[in-house]
Design a protein around this motif. Structure first.
Motif, PDB file in Angstrom:
ATOM      1  N   GLY A  42       0.820  -1.211   0.001  1.00 20.76           N
ATOM      2  CA  GLY A  42      -0.065  -0.236   0.025  1.00 20.76           C
ATOM      3  C   GLY A  42       0.707   1.309  -0.158  1.00 20.76           C
ATOM      4  O   GLY A  42       1.804   1.258   0.563  1.00 20.76           O
ATOM      5  N   LYS A  43       0.273   2.383  -0.542  1.00 18.46           N
ATOM      6  CA  LYS A  43       0.953   3.524  -0.700  1.00 18.46           C
ATOM      7  C   LYS A  43       0.175   4.281   0.640  1.00 18.46           C
ATOM      8  O   LYS A  43      -0.796   4.706   0.598  1.00 18.46           O
ATOM      9  N   GLY A  44       0.965   4.526   1.641  1.00 16.81           N
ATOM     10  CA  GLY A  44       0.508   5.235   2.911  1.00 16.81           C
ATOM     11  C   GLY A  44       1.394   6.070   3.768  1.00 16.81           C
ATOM     12  O   GLY A  44       2.502   6.031   3.387  1.00 16.81           O
ATOM     13  N   PHE A  45       0.644   6.300   4.911  1.00 16.75           N
ATOM     14  CA  PHE A  45       1.607   7.143   5.684  1.00 16.75           C
ATOM     15  C   PHE A  45       2.272   6.311   6.685  1.00 16.75           C
ATOM     16  O   PHE A  45       3.146   6.831   7.536  1.00 16.75           O
ATOM     17  N   ASP A  46       2.104   5.194   6.937  1.00 17.75           N
ATOM     18  CA  ASP A  46       2.570   4.088   7.873  1.00 17.75           C
ATOM     19  C   ASP A  46       3.942   4.005   7.741  1.00 17.75           C
ATOM     20  O   ASP A  46       4.486   3.651   6.620  1.00 17.75           O
TER      21      ASP A  46
END
Length: 176
Positions: A42-46
């Motif tokens: 996923g492309k995310g902020f994590d």
């Protein structure tokens, strides 16, 4: 859980601490076999977004790595928009780790608005990221990194992958 010919082939969870996860990857890829790997993430902020890809690159094995990057839209009202700078930072790091030509972006919406109602569609869109077995048949391994993915996305996606693999004759089956 899915069983093939009486053998458990996939468990609901594999939870490993950092050192155990790294050792798992080292053990799996240490045999010197040339591999063509699809990493779905996923492309995310994590902050864990790029952990697995870094570990694979650090293995210095003969791996032809393709990254399918799931870019999900949570809607205009999502509080996740306040973390856009972290998403951008993670994406910048990803493109520094792997050639952008090896990154295939898949865009999905989690919600669909119909008048004054919203309904969840992310699970269905996630399952459609991989259309049929031809989309995955060239890969020797498929890794689904759930670190930066919502639960509804990774459950649907892994379910679809397992369904496609199960539909193949035994000699063509690949384990995830």
């Amino acid at each position: 859980m899915v069983k093939i010919m009486g053998q458990l082939r996939w468990s609901p969870y594999l939870l490993s601490a950092t050192d155990k996860a790294i050792q798992l990857l080292k053990n799996h890829f240490s045999d010197g076999t040339k591999r063509k790997v699809l990493l779905i993430m996923g492309k995310g902020f994590d902050v864990r977004m790029n952990f697995v890809i870094k570990q694979i690159i650090d293995l210095e094995c003969e791996i032809d790595l393709t990254c399918k990057l799931i870019c999900f839209d949570e809607g205009s009202g999502s509080t996740s928009h306040q973390y856009k700078s972290y998403v951008d930072k993670n994406y910048g790091e990803l493109t520094s780790l792997i050639n952008q030509e090896k990154i295939e972006e898949a865009n999905i919406s989690l919600w669909k608005e119909e008048g004054n109602r919203k309904r969840r569609i992310g699970d269905r869109e996630a399952a459609n990221i991989i259309k049929d077995f031809r989309d995955i048949e060239e890969y020797s391994e498929i890794i689904v990194d759930i670190s930066a993915l919502p639960r509804g996305i990774y459950f649907s996606l892994t379910g679809k992958l397992l369904t496609l693999i199960d539909a193949q004759p035994d000699k063509q089956k690949k384990l995830i």
